[in-house]
Design a protein around this motif. Structure first.
Motif, mmCIF file in Angstrom:
data_model
loop_
_atom_site.group_PDB
_atom_site.id
_atom_site.type_symbol
_atom_site.label_atom_id
_atom_site.label_comp_id
_atom_site.label_asym_id
_atom_site.label_seq_id
_atom_site.Cartn_x
_atom_site.Cartn_y
_atom_site.Cartn_z
ATOM 1 N N ILE A 51 3.455 11.347 12.300
ATOM 2 C CA ILE A 51 2.398 10.463 11.814
ATOM 3 C C ILE A 51 2.566 10.201 10.317
ATOM 4 C CG2 ILE A 51 -0.098 10.126 11.604
ATOM 5 C CD1 ILE A 51 0.688 10.322 14.474
ATOM 6 N N GLN A 52 2.883 11.257 9.584
ATOM 7 C CA GLN A 52 3.117 11.114 8.145
ATOM 8 C C GLN A 52 4.202 10.086 7.865
ATOM 9 O OE1 GLN A 52 4.237 14.824 6.355
ATOM 10 N NE2 GLN A 52 2.331 14.949 5.226
ATOM 11 N N GLU A 54 5.334 7.652 9.796
ATOM 12 C CA GLU A 54 4.899 6.295 10.159
ATOM 13 C C GLU A 54 3.990 5.719 9.088
ATOM 14 O OE1 GLU A 54 7.305 5.707 12.582
ATOM 15 O OE2 GLU A 54 5.869 4.069 12.746
ATOM 16 N N ASN A 55 3.069 6.536 8.568
ATOM 17 C CA ASN A 55 2.150 6.048 7.535
ATOM 18 C C ASN A 55 2.907 5.654 6.276
ATOM 19 O OD1 ASN A 55 -0.046 6.400 9.182
ATOM 20 N ND2 ASN A 55 -0.764 8.286 8.201
ATOM 21 N N LYS A 56 3.921 6.447 5.931
ATOM 22 C CA LYS A 56 4.688 6.122 4.728
ATOM 23 C C LYS A 56 5.440 4.810 4.927
ATOM 24 C CE LYS A 56 5.104 10.784 2.986
ATOM 25 N NZ LYS A 56 5.948 11.992 2.942
ATOM 26 N N LYS A 57 5.961 4.589 6.120
ATOM 27 C CA LYS A 57 6.642 3.323 6.404
ATOM 28 C C LYS A 57 5.631 2.179 6.365
ATOM 29 C CE LYS A 57 9.095 4.779 10.120
ATOM 30 N NZ LYS A 57 9.761 4.445 11.399
ATOM 31 N N ALA A 58 4.453 2.437 6.896
ATOM 32 C CA ALA A 58 3.418 1.407 6.927
ATOM 33 C C ALA A 58 3.028 0.994 5.512
ATOM 34 C CB ALA A 58 2.192 1.912 7.689
ATOM 35 N N ALA A 59 3.093 1.957 4.585
ATOM 36 C CA ALA A 59 2.690 1.681 3.206
ATOM 37 C C ALA A 59 3.702 0.813 2.482
ATOM 38 C CB ALA A 59 2.481 2.987 2.445
ATOM 39 N N VAL A 61 4.667 -2.046 3.408
ATOM 40 C CA VAL A 61 4.470 -3.449 3.778
ATOM 41 C C VAL A 61 4.301 -4.320 2.543
ATOM 42 C CG1 VAL A 61 1.970 -3.150 3.947
ATOM 43 C CG2 VAL A 61 3.064 -4.992 5.203
ATOM 44 N N LYS A 62 4.798 -5.539 2.628
ATOM 45 C CA LYS A 62 4.542 -6.506 1.551
ATOM 46 C C LYS A 62 3.578 -7.556 2.087
ATOM 47 C CE LYS A 62 9.191 -5.977 -0.383
ATOM 48 N NZ LYS A 62 9.627 -5.004 0.653
ATOM 49 N N PRO A 63 2.535 -7.866 1.347
ATOM 50 C CA PRO A 63 1.508 -8.804 1.836
ATOM 51 C C PRO A 63 2.090 -10.147 2.299
ATOM 52 C CG PRO A 63 0.743 -7.735 -0.131
ATOM 53 C CD PRO A 63 2.166 -7.285 0.066
ATOM 54 N N MET A 65 4.635 -10.680 3.998
ATOM 55 C CA MET A 65 5.110 -10.578 5.374
ATOM 56 C C MET A 65 3.967 -10.822 6.338
ATOM 57 S SD MET A 65 8.005 -7.687 5.431
ATOM 58 C CE MET A 65 7.430 -6.244 4.640
ATOM 59 N N LEU A 66 2.795 -10.339 5.971
ATOM 60 C CA LEU A 66 1.636 -10.526 6.834
ATOM 61 C C LEU A 66 1.269 -11.997 6.890
ATOM 62 C CD1 LEU A 66 -0.016 -8.691 8.485
ATOM 63 C CD2 LEU A 66 -1.667 -8.508 6.659
#
Lengths: 80, 150
Positions: A51-52, A54-59, A61-63, A65-66
């Protein structure tokens, strides 16, 4: 790492507020009981590490891309 | 109050909307305060979880029901004790999304949802040890199919 040997029914105290008890032993599986304050997280290590990660990968993100996914320019507002 | 964020520059946030995460979240245990941000626009399944005491941190959240309409949060009471939930309907459920450079490889963490109790503004990422939800669920196909609508 401190390594202790416990029998079924015995416990370990960590600090004043955390207790780990050996509740049962069946073959190569140990059943542990844990008493800890509400604000102390308890997890199976391998799951927690996953989980740790995955969260680090999630962090990362570049806006922008969204915005691409949604096909619209980002406008940020505070949600209620 | 003003927040000088890494991703969105300086933004205005409502202090009353600040959510307390007593345990932080795995990987960012020292960040304890967040706000929920959203893009203006309707049918938008995404939100941002923006750190307040760590303004470099922003995570994309998705409503897991876009991906799994029958998504259920099944956790031990002890996991959610810290949220002091009196009314389950007041709890928001989100999945953290990983958005890589290759958008087709976007995933959401269905195994560890973020719960936010809107009655006391407390949040926590819980881990559903039971059940077979994935930590990395690929969602692009589902989103394209539903067009981002529930």
């Amino acid at each position: 790492m401190l390594v202790l040997t416990r029998k079924k029914g015995q416990s370990i105290m960590i600090g004043n507020d955390i207790e780990i008890a050996v509740v049962d032993i069946q073959g190569d599986q140990v059943r542990l009981g844990i008493n800890a304050p509400k604000n102390v997280a308890i997890h199976r290590k391998e799951v927690f590490l996953e989980i740790q990660e995955e969260n680090k990968k999630a962090a990362e993100v570049k806006p922008e891309m969204l915005g691409e996914i949604l096909g619209e320019k980002l406008r940020i507002k505070n949600e209620e | 109050m003003q927040l000088n964020t890494r991703h969105f520059g300086t933004i205005e946030i409502d202090e009353k909307g600040i959510i307390d995460f007593p345990e932080g979240i795995p990987g960012f245990e020292t960040t304890r305060k967040f706000v929920l941000l959203s893009n203006a626009g309707e049918n938008n399944p995404f939100r941002w979880l923006q750190g307040v005491d760590n303004t470099d941190l922003a995570l994309v959240l998705v409503d897991p029901k876009y991906v799994r309409p029958d998504y259920m949060v099944d956790v031990d009471d002890s996991e959610v004790e810290i949220l002091d939930i009196k009314n389950a309907e007041k709890v928001l459920v989100f999945s953290i999304a990983v958005i890589p450079e290759d958008l087709s490889k976007m995933t959401v963490n269905l195994k560890a949802p973020v719960l936010i109790n809107t009655e006391n503004n407390r949040g926590k990422q819980v881990v559903m040890e039971n059940g077979d939800y994935s930590v990395r669920h690929y969602i692009m196909e589902e989103l394209q199919r539903t067009g981002g609508q529930k």
